[in-house]
Every structure is written in C-alpha cells, then in structure tokens.
Design a protein around this motif. Structure first.
Motif, PDB file in Angstrom:
ATOM      1  N   ALA A 151       0.739  -0.973  -0.045  1.00 17.18           N
ATOM      2  CA  ALA A 151      -0.028  -0.017   0.059  1.00 17.18           C
ATOM      3  C   ALA A 151       0.710   1.379   0.014  1.00 17.18           C
ATOM      4  CB  ALA A 151      -0.958   0.089   1.263  1.00 17.18           C
ATOM      5  N   ALA A 152       1.990   1.032  -0.710  1.00 16.43           N
ATOM      6  CA  ALA A 152       2.937   2.507  -0.405  1.00 16.43           C
ATOM      7  C   ALA A 152       2.322   3.407  -1.404  1.00 16.43           C
ATOM      8  CB  ALA A 152       4.205   2.290  -0.775  1.00 16.43           C
ATOM      9  N   GLY A 153       1.430   3.124  -2.520  1.00 25.89           N
ATOM     10  CA  GLY A 153       0.880   3.834  -3.497  1.00 25.89           C
ATOM     11  C   GLY A 153      -0.446   4.440  -2.665  1.00 25.89           C
ATOM     12  N   GLY A 154      -0.974   3.928  -1.735  1.00 26.42           N
ATOM     13  CA  GLY A 154      -2.383   4.291  -1.028  1.00 26.42           C
ATOM     14  C   GLY A 154      -3.328   3.610  -1.528  1.00 26.42           C
ATOM     15  N   SER A 155      -4.686   3.848  -1.149  1.00 24.94           N
ATOM     16  CA  SER A 155      -5.794   3.148  -1.600  1.00 24.94           C
ATOM     17  C   SER A 155      -7.139   4.402  -1.995  1.00 24.94           C
ATOM     18  CB  SER A 155      -6.236   2.278  -0.648  1.00 24.94           C
ATOM     19  OG  SER A 155      -7.334   1.660  -0.908  1.00 24.94           O
ATOM     20  N   GLU A 156      -7.611   4.252  -2.799  1.00 26.22           N
ATOM     21  CA  GLU A 156      -8.794   4.834  -2.933  1.00 26.22           C
ATOM     22  C   GLU A 156      -9.963   4.932  -2.280  1.00 26.22           C
ATOM     23  OE1 GLU A 156      -6.344   5.008  -6.531  1.00 26.22           O
ATOM     24  OE2 GLU A 156      -7.044   3.463  -5.437  1.00 26.22           O
ATOM     25  N   ALA A 197      -2.204  -8.860  -6.021  1.00 26.55           N
ATOM     26  CA  ALA A 197      -3.538  -9.719  -6.134  1.00 26.55           C
ATOM     27  C   ALA A 197      -4.642  -9.101  -6.888  1.00 26.55           C
ATOM     28  CB  ALA A 197      -3.674 -10.104  -4.659  1.00 26.55           C
ATOM     29  N   ALA A 198      -5.401  -9.920  -7.583  1.00 27.99           N
ATOM     30  CA  ALA A 198      -6.611  -9.237  -8.300  1.00 27.99           C
ATOM     31  C   ALA A 198      -7.748  -9.757  -7.890  1.00 27.99           C
ATOM     32  CB  ALA A 198      -6.098  -9.324  -9.904  1.00 27.99           C
ATOM     33  N   LYS A 199      -8.054 -10.460  -6.889  1.00 27.67           N
ATOM     34  CA  LYS A 199      -9.463 -11.194  -6.743  1.00 27.67           C
ATOM     35  C   LYS A 199     -10.360  -9.985  -6.049  1.00 27.67           C
ATOM     36  CE  LYS A 199     -11.797 -15.264  -5.010  1.00 27.67           C
ATOM     37  NZ  LYS A 199     -11.410 -16.564  -3.990  1.00 27.67           N
ATOM     38  N   GLY A 200     -10.726  -8.945  -6.721  1.00 30.17           N
ATOM     39  CA  GLY A 200     -11.374  -8.041  -6.163  1.00 30.17           C
ATOM     40  C   GLY A 200     -12.949  -8.162  -6.537  1.00 30.17           C
ATOM     41  N   THR A 201     -13.813  -7.904  -5.566  1.00 22.94           N
ATOM     42  CA  THR A 201     -15.286  -7.686  -5.684  1.00 22.94           C
ATOM     43  C   THR A 201     -16.056  -6.792  -5.141  1.00 22.94           C
ATOM     44  OG1 THR A 201     -15.223  -9.167  -3.499  1.00 22.94           O
ATOM     45  CG2 THR A 201     -15.104 -10.411  -5.584  1.00 22.94           C
ATOM     46  N   VAL A 206     -14.599   1.240  -7.259  1.00 22.66           N
ATOM     47  CA  VAL A 206     -13.946   2.353  -6.465  1.00 22.66           C
ATOM     48  C   VAL A 206     -12.636   2.421  -6.948  1.00 22.66           C
ATOM     49  CG1 VAL A 206     -13.050   3.533  -4.325  1.00 22.66           C
ATOM     50  CG2 VAL A 206     -15.527   2.526  -4.618  1.00 22.66           C
ATOM     51  N   LEU A 207     -11.897   1.172  -6.726  1.00 21.05           N
ATOM     52  CA  LEU A 207     -10.591   0.888  -7.090  1.00 21.05           C
ATOM     53  C   LEU A 207     -10.226   0.822  -8.513  1.00 21.05           C
ATOM     54  CD1 LEU A 207      -9.962  -1.410  -4.171  1.00 21.05           C
ATOM     55  CD2 LEU A 207      -8.998   0.611  -4.190  1.00 21.05           C
ATOM     56  N   PRO A 208      -9.603   1.542  -9.031  1.00 19.49           N
ATOM     57  CA  PRO A 208      -8.982   1.500 -10.588  1.00 19.49           C
ATOM     58  C   PRO A 208      -8.359   0.424 -10.823  1.00 19.49           C
ATOM     59  CG  PRO A 208      -7.601   3.164  -9.545  1.00 19.49           C
ATOM     60  CD  PRO A 208      -8.503   2.749  -8.357  1.00 19.49           C
ATOM     61  N   GLY A 209      -8.801   0.178 -12.115  1.00 15.98           N
ATOM     62  CA  GLY A 209      -8.107  -1.286 -12.647  1.00 15.98           C
ATOM     63  C   GLY A 209      -8.271  -2.605 -11.952  1.00 15.98           C
TER      64      GLY A 209
END
Length: 295
Positions: A151-156, A197-201, A206-209
C-alpha cells in the motif's frame, strides 16, 4: 614462537566465534489492523496465522499499532531493524499492505543514518541492547524486501472515506498522501519484490484497474507517480494499461519506482488482500517465497 602461535590461535578463535554468531532473520511487518497485535513481541504472529508455518529463516513478527500513523509508529520498525539487521546479522523483510509504507519510510528517511549495533536480544518492549564497545554502522544489513499487496501507493478506499473510522492511519493511506510521504525511489539499493493480487469484488467500482478488494494494482505493482492509475492484467480491454512484470514500465509508459520488481501478477484473479488468520490471500505466495528463498 609459542607466544606468536598462541596469538594467532586466539585471533582465529575470535574470528570463528564472530562468524558463528552471525545470523539471518526474516522480519514480517504487518499492515493496518485493529490494534490486536502486541508491539515489541516478536513472537506474536496473530496477524498472519499459525506461528508454526515456515516463513523464512529465524522469522520475527514486527508488530506495531496498525491504527496509528506511519510516522508515529515507525520507531517500532526501526527497533526491529536495529535488533536483527546490524553488526554481523542480516535480514530479509516481508511486508503486507501498510507494512510496505513502514519499511519504505524507514529505508528512505533513516536508511542512511548511523545506527547502534545491537545484540539481537530484545527486552519486553522489543528493544535490543548495544554490543560491547558501542559499535555503529550506516543503515541496516537488509538483503531484500518481499511485499504482498503493498500500500505504498495508497488506496482509493481511504480517498473516499470508505474506511471512515477513527484510525489515524487512514489519512496516510490516501493515495496522494502515501505517495508524497517519502521518496519511494530511495530504497538504499534494496530490491523490493512485489506480489499483486486481483481477486477484487466488493469495491472494484472504486479501485481503478485490477484490485484485491483493498488496494489496486497501481500500488501493489509499485507503479510510480503522484497519484493512482488504472493498471490491469493482459487482455483486459476495459482497462487503462497493462501492469508489466519485473521492472518493465506499464503499457502506458508509467515506470515502477526504482528497485521495485513485480514477481507475481495475479492473472488468474485467485488471491484477495486478506490473511484470513491462516497466511491466506496474497500473503500465501509471499510466505512460500520467503520459505523457499529467505534462508
């Protein structure tokens, strides 16, 4: 002649003793939590999973108050680095989520400072004593850093107030704040191996890409810039750019931070953000990586 031989033998014995005392450690730095871990207790792996799991040589849990701001808690990380990564000792670092901010902050702002060489024997507060003679050194003996869902680039999610809690850390996790907190290109030459990781639901809108429900690829892949961007797996036609492997820039030309290399991109969308009390999610492949290569 006997006196000379005795002196040589004594010197050789001292050298052998020094080499025998040298050790390697694997330090696990956790991310945001509810304050359940015990700061200073290097045996408390409750954030991760069973302490019996193989997770690198001489593994230590670097616990901090995962609700507070990075700057106020970073001393806990520096205490651990001083304890186990100075003198003849060397360290591997494993970090998750906001733990990425913690180790990046420590290296960028303090990695060139003079450190007291410590004896690797922590007290109840997690602080080690100085070695006899008061030796010092510059920075720490870190071999490399492995990062799961960094998370060094932060989170939306922090940007929009989705984590609308009293946790002070949420301010640091806003994308522009996280990226401006320190010079992310200054790793003191240490390699950062990123696991994305890419298992977003739940929060994918909200989160790009690509994302893992908490952090997007622009952060977990170590993509540079003052703000986030849309980064995806190959073949995703509804995305801004492809997050490329190793040190290669993304397909939109965005570079990774210096010394950052993507070693796992979740093309199968198999991993989420969370440990689940059992070294789960994206932490699972990082744990295996540390078990295989941190020795």
């Amino acid at each position: 002649m006997k006196k000379l031989f005795g002196m040589v033998l004594a010197a050789a014995t001292m050298l052998a003793g020094t080499e025998a005392a040298a050790a390697r450690y694997t330090l696990w730095i956790h991310g945001r939590n509810s304050g359940t871990t015990q700061p200073g207790n290097y045996n408390d792996f409750s954030y991760w999973g069973p302490a019996s799991a193989q997770a690198g040589v001489n593994k230590k849990a670097v616990n901090w108050d995962g609700r507070q701001r990075i700057g106020t808690q970073n001393e806990r990380i520096r205490d651990a680095l001083d304890c186990f990564c100075t003198g003849s000792n060397q360290c591997y670092i494993a970090a998750h989520s906001a733990g990425n901010l913690q180790i990046g902050y420590a290296l960028s702002l303090y990695g060139g400072s003079t450190r007291q060489v410590k004896n690797a024997s922590p007290n109840a507060s997690g602080v080690c004593g100085n070695v006899s003679g008061g030796a010092t050194q510059k920075g720490w003996n870190i071999l490399w850093v492995g990062v799961a869902s960094g998370a060094a680039g932060g989170s939306e999610l922090a940007d929009i107030g989705e984590w609308a809690t009293s946790d002070a850390l949420v301010t640091d996790l806003k994308t522009t704040n996280a990226r401006a907190m320190y010079n992310h290109n200054e790793t003191r030459g240490k390699a950062f191996y990123m696991f994305a990781a890419a298992k977003g639901t739940a929060y994918s809108f909200v989160l790009p890409g690509q994302d893992d429900e908490a952090v997007a690829y622009h952060s977990t892949g170590g993509v540079s810039g003052s703000a986030g961007s849309s980064q995806c797996n190959p073949g995703d036609w509804f995305c801004g750019a492809t997050l490329n492997m190793l040190t290669q820039p993304s397909s939109d030309g965005r570079a990774k931070w210096a010394n950052h290399s993507l070693v796992l991109r979740d093309d199968r969308e198999a991993y989420n953000h969370y440990a689940g009390g059992n070294w789960g999610g994206i932490i699972a492949p990082l744990r295996q990586y540390m078990a295989d290569y941190a020795y």
